[in-house]
Design an enzyme around this catalytic site. Structure first.
Site, PDB file in Angstrom:
ATOM      1  N   ASN A   1       0.834  -1.208   0.000  1.00  0.00           N
ATOM      2  CA  ASN A   1       0.000   0.000   0.000  1.00  0.00           C
ATOM      3  C   ASN A   1       0.868   1.257   0.000  1.00  0.00           C
ATOM      4  OD1 ASN A   1      -2.363   1.431  -0.093  1.00  0.00           O
ATOM      5  ND2 ASN A   1      -3.180   0.680   1.850  1.00  0.00           N
TER       6      ASN A   1
ATOM      7  N   HIS B   1      -8.744   3.737   7.972  1.00  0.00           N
ATOM      8  CA  HIS B   1      -9.188   2.421   7.513  1.00  0.00           C
ATOM      9  C   HIS B   1     -10.631   2.132   7.901  1.00  0.00           C
ATOM     10  CE1 HIS B   1      -4.982   1.347   6.558  1.00  0.00           C
ATOM     11  NE2 HIS B   1      -5.538   0.436   5.781  1.00  0.00           N
TER      12      HIS B   1
END
Length: 495
Positions: A318, A349
């Protein structure tokens, strides 16, 4: 999930059409912005229904904040609003509508849009308010020096290439792509010098796209055939915990978490291929003159699977999100930047408790891994045979530590997460604390290294990645010529 895959395949075909028939040499930037935005909103509407209105609302209010607040403080208001709006949507989706389900998870695209809103707000603040000498080299080169129009803003946030799965890109790189600026050729010489000149013809992305589609196919095949046979939930199965030995349990832990990764490989690599197919993502040439289409790539699979340190894993997983965390949080944090960065990552998140357990565990693992590497590694690097043994051991330790850390991220809830950790007697948590007591982080000798010693595990390499990967520039800076901006980026590359 089917809608997502269908929309992404449609976006891939649209990207090929966009590059062929709406190339910058044939079409004005205005038309390219309009088409990219409308296609993006159509895909969002098809995939998520009227939930897609959240994307327009979040972007529209953020733009209004930017206009009325002014460049001095707009980055703070945009950051709070965008992250707050995302969090409210995540709370309502998780705790009111559909806990644990992803059938209508519109928060995924909102996470990417939140990154774009906040990063652009900071880039405008850097470019239009802060003094040039107060900026770091990367901030100076990413700074935006005029307010984007509403169309440019919506196009950047909601274009069809990245609205569903990203990845994040800098505003200047996106505008450069839309405006069709000539590609900058940066050839890395063997002696370390940079030969900078302009390439008139656009390099073809066909080979890069084909390679990434092959990776997507293999990842999807692995996910559909292997992943379901190795569920992460089996790690907390009562019978398995009661009968399996510790080596077997840790081996299954590694296999189950490794099997959970291909769905991310598929989604992120396909998103990268879509951008490349449209002509976006070119990063220059390597020393052999081979084109590099990894400007906005989000992962490096080989380095992930064979990482020999916690840092190496996070450096290659990521990537664009790690860069965003570094730019908007770590570099600007007044105190405890590592902890603040992990907390922001958890909030971004979502609101599942498992996310917070994972990232709080990640803080411990990060500090312990850094302490071990700083205090022990140099004893094992002189002899090739000894270093090979060290690499094998650290690879095994890294894979187990990563798997142990992210179990709550997959299980989501507190009870199963604590069931797993308690079944392991919180062994790696305790080990990390003991490591920090026995091997404190080394103090660097040079003052210039002090900041580096407290950087999060991904930061040092991502700083280099951030500076090396940027090779296209925006015309939004009316007060600086293209030559000056190339000089800025070239100096950053040398640093």
């Amino acid at each position: 999930q089917v809608n997502f895959v269908v929309c992404q395949l449609f976006a891939l075909l649209a990207a090929i059409w966009f590059r062929t028939y709406l190339h910058s040499s044939k079409t004005s930037p205005f038309i390219r912005h309009v088409v990219a935005t409308l296609l993006g909103l159509y895909l969002a509407l098809f995939c998520f229904g009227w939930y897609a209105l959240h994307f327009v609302i979040q972007s529209g209010i953020s733009y209004y904040i930017m206009v009325i607040i002014g460049v001095e403080n707009m980055h703070k208001y945009c950051f709070v609003f965008a992250l707050g709006y995302l969090t409210v949507c995540q709370i309502t989706r998780v705790y009111i509508f559909d806990y644990g389900q992803y059938s209508a998870d519109f928060s995924g695209p909102m996470m990417i849009i939140t990154q774009k809103i906040t990063s652009l707000a900071f880039e405008i603040h850097d470019g239009m308010f802060r003094k040039n000498e107060d900026l770091t080299p990367s901030q100076r080169c990413l700074a935006v020096r005029r307010m984007p129009s509403l169309l440019e803003y919506l196009s950047y946030n909601c274009n069809f290439m990245g609205i569903l799965a990203g990845p994040l890109c800098s505003y200047k790189d996106y505008i450069t792509f839309i405006e069709g600026r000539s590609y900058q050729l940066q050839q890395s010489e063997a002696n370390g010098k940079e030969d900078t000149k302009y390439e008139q013809a656009d390099p073809s992305p066909n080979i890069a796209v084909a390679q990434k589609l092959l990776i997507c196919g293999l990842s999807l095949l692995f996910h559909m055939t292997i992943t379901k046979t190795l569920p992460v939930e089996y790690n907390i199965d009562d019978n398995f915990r009661a009968t399996a030995s510790w080596p077997v349990r840790f081996f299954y832990l590694y296999l189950s978490l490794m099997a959970a990764r291909p769905k991310y490989y598929f989604a992120w690599t396909l998103a990268d291929a879509i951008n490349n197919a449209a002509g976006f993502g070119f990063r220059g040439y390597d020393k052999n003159g081979v084109t590099r289409w990894d400007l906005i790539s989000n992962l490096r699979i080989q380095q992930i699977e064979f990482s020999t340190s916690f840092k190496m894993f996070l450096d290659n997983w990521n990537i664009q999100t790690a860069l965003w965390l570094k730019r908007v949080c770590y570099e600007r944090a007044i105190f405890s930047p590592t902890i603040q960065t992990f907390i922001l990552s958890a909030i971004w998140h979502g609101v599942y408790p498992g996310y917070y357990l994972t990232f709080l565990t990640g803080v411990l693992m990060t500090l312990a891994a850094r302490a071990i590497r700083n205090n022990i590694r140099h004893y094992f690097v002189e002899s090739p045979a000894v270093k090979l043994c060290y690499d094998i051991i650290t690879w095994m330790a890294t894979q187990i530590a990563i798997s142990y850390t992210v179990v709550p991220f997959v299980l989501l809830s507190v009870k199963p997460s604590f069931t797993f950790y308690s079944s392991c007697y919180f062994c790696l948590h305790i080990a990390s604390i003991l490591v920090l007591l026995v091997f404190p982080l080394k103090r660097t000798q040079k003052g210039s290294k002090k900041h580096e010693s407290i950087q999060p595990v991904w930061s040092k390499k991502l700083e280099e990645e951030n500076l090396l990967q940027k090779n296209s520039y925006s015309t939004t800076n009316n007060s600086f010529s293209q030559k000056q901006e190339i000089t800025c980026r070239y100096q950053a590359l040398k640093q």
